[in-house]
Design a protein around this motif. Structure first.
Motif, PDB file in Angstrom:
ATOM      1  N   ARG A 123     -15.867  -3.875   5.537  1.00 11.82           N
ATOM      2  CA  ARG A 123     -14.432  -4.058   5.323  1.00 11.82           C
ATOM      3  C   ARG A 123     -13.661  -2.794   5.696  1.00 11.82           C
ATOM      4  O   ARG A 123     -14.165  -1.681   5.599  1.00 11.82           O
ATOM      5  CB  ARG A 123     -14.146  -4.375   3.854  1.00 11.82           C
ATOM      6  N   GLN A 124     -12.412  -2.995   6.097  1.00 14.22           N
ATOM      7  CA  GLN A 124     -11.458  -1.906   6.249  1.00 14.22           C
ATOM      8  C   GLN A 124     -10.584  -1.925   4.999  1.00 14.22           C
ATOM      9  O   GLN A 124      -9.927  -2.929   4.720  1.00 14.22           O
ATOM     10  CB  GLN A 124     -10.581  -2.115   7.483  1.00 14.22           C
ATOM     11  N   ILE A 125     -10.607  -0.835   4.231  1.00 10.66           N
ATOM     12  CA  ILE A 125      -9.791  -0.789   3.018  1.00 10.66           C
ATOM     13  C   ILE A 125      -8.912   0.461   3.037  1.00 10.66           C
ATOM     14  O   ILE A 125      -9.018   1.300   3.936  1.00 10.66           O
ATOM     15  CB  ILE A 125     -10.639  -0.841   1.730  1.00 10.66           C
ATOM     16  N   GLU A 197     -14.895   0.897   4.796  1.00 12.75           N
ATOM     17  CA  GLU A 197     -15.219   1.125   3.383  1.00 12.75           C
ATOM     18  C   GLU A 197     -16.471   1.983   3.216  1.00 12.75           C
ATOM     19  O   GLU A 197     -16.504   2.873   2.363  1.00 12.75           O
ATOM     20  CB  GLU A 197     -15.405  -0.203   2.662  1.00 12.75           C
ATOM     21  N   ASP A 215      -8.832  -1.524  -3.588  1.00 14.19           N
ATOM     22  CA  ASP A 215      -9.521  -2.740  -3.152  1.00 14.19           C
ATOM     23  C   ASP A 215      -8.543  -3.641  -2.400  1.00 14.19           C
ATOM     24  O   ASP A 215      -8.270  -4.766  -2.798  1.00 14.19           O
ATOM     25  CB  ASP A 215     -10.129  -3.463  -4.350  1.00 14.19           C
ATOM     26  N   VAL A 216      -8.026  -3.091  -1.310  1.00 16.00           N
ATOM     27  CA  VAL A 216      -7.062  -3.791  -0.462  1.00 16.00           C
ATOM     28  C   VAL A 216      -7.649  -3.873   0.937  1.00 16.00           C
ATOM     29  O   VAL A 216      -7.834  -2.850   1.606  1.00 16.00           O
ATOM     30  CB  VAL A 216      -5.706  -3.049  -0.427  1.00 16.00           C
ATOM     31  N   VAL A 217      -7.985  -5.067   1.379  1.00 18.30           N
ATOM     32  CA  VAL A 217      -8.608  -5.259   2.683  1.00 18.30           C
ATOM     33  C   VAL A 217      -7.539  -5.352   3.768  1.00 18.30           C
ATOM     34  O   VAL A 217      -6.548  -6.063   3.617  1.00 18.30           O
ATOM     35  CB  VAL A 217      -9.477  -6.531   2.691  1.00 18.30           C
TER      36      VAL A 217
END
Length: 268
Positions: A123-125, A197, A215-217
């Protein structure tokens, strides 16, 4: 997979050594009874998944997972640095048995490789300075802020492809590497950093008093898998079963917490 350059902390790539038959030979499928040795191919300049430490030894998150899995199999394991751009050829030739190194599962790769079950999301967070979340709950909350990422990264590609999102930023800055971006985040030169992440949490584990992960994708989520030769179903199934035991036993959680400060593995 995105290579992340931590040049200031890594040594030169390990020398490629011969193992197995000639590249033109077609390897036999692995025997289903015993797996005495597994040769794992990896990019050894991809922290924290696989890289060389200050003792010039290969270490990393995926390396530790592979070692625990080999223990369950009762197998010897060897890690071999490969030319990442030729990874499919290395696997097909028999020089390596497995690719285990933060490898995204894609439909194109499925045409040439056999994959394990996904074991982790990629993921990209969003990362911010410690205690300064600025009310960021989603992409829209980045409006009016100085936002950063690494140049030529998945995050940059996503932002550049979403013009309205990019225009909403006060400024969009890109850096040659994530270390420089994190330093500017710590010093208040940018408000938020979009980062892989796994890389961001690894950095945060080294600077726990300076960085927070939200925790924001941002953008699409891919999944990591272990890759095998297309005809190695037997090896794939034995490794999968052993890896499942690593996860169920809690050893996988310990490895993840060691590298990221959090359990990021998919549960079975």
């Amino acid at each position: 997979m995105k290579k992340i350059f931590f040049a200031m902390t890594l040594l030169a790539a390990m020398l490629l050594t011969g193992c197995g038959g000639d590249a033109t030979d077609k390897p036999a499928a692995t025997d289903n009874k015993d797996v005495k040795k597994i040769v794992i191919g990896l990019d050894d300049e991809y922290p924290p998944m696989g890289f060389k430490d200050d003792k010039n030894e290969i270490t990393g998150f995926d390396v530790d997972l592979a070692k625990e899995t080999a223990k369950k199999l009762g197998s010897e394991v060897e890690f071999k640095a490969i030319d990442w751009s030729s990874k499919e050829a290395e696997l097909k030739s028999g020089r390596i048995d497995i690719i285990w190194n933060g490898l995204d599962i894609t439909e194109d790769r499925k045409q040439n490789m056999l994959f394990s079950d996904p074991y982790m999301d990629n993921r990209q967070i969003i990362f911010v300075a410690k205690g300064n979340d600025q009310g960021i709950k989603g992409e829209a909350d980045l409006a009016g802020k100085n936002v950063a990422t690494q140049a030529a990264s998945t995050a940059e590609e996503y932002v550049n492809g979403n013009e309205n999102l990019k225009k909403s930023f006060k400024e969009f800055k890109t850096y040659g590497d994530y270390i420089s971006a994190f330093m500017d985040l710590e010093n208040g030169r940018v408000d938020a950093l979009i980062c892989d992440e796994i890389v961001g949490r690894y950095y945060m584990s080294k600077h726990p008093d300076k960085i927070d992960a939200l925790d924001v994708v941002v953008g699409p989520v891919s999944q990591f898998g272990i890759a095998f030769r297309k005809d190695d179903q037997a090896l794939r199934d034995k490794v999968q079963a052993a890896f499942d035991e690593v996860v169920k036993s809690g050893e996988g959680k310990k490895v993840s917490e060691k590298w990221f400060g959090k359990d990021l593995l998919k549960s079975k």
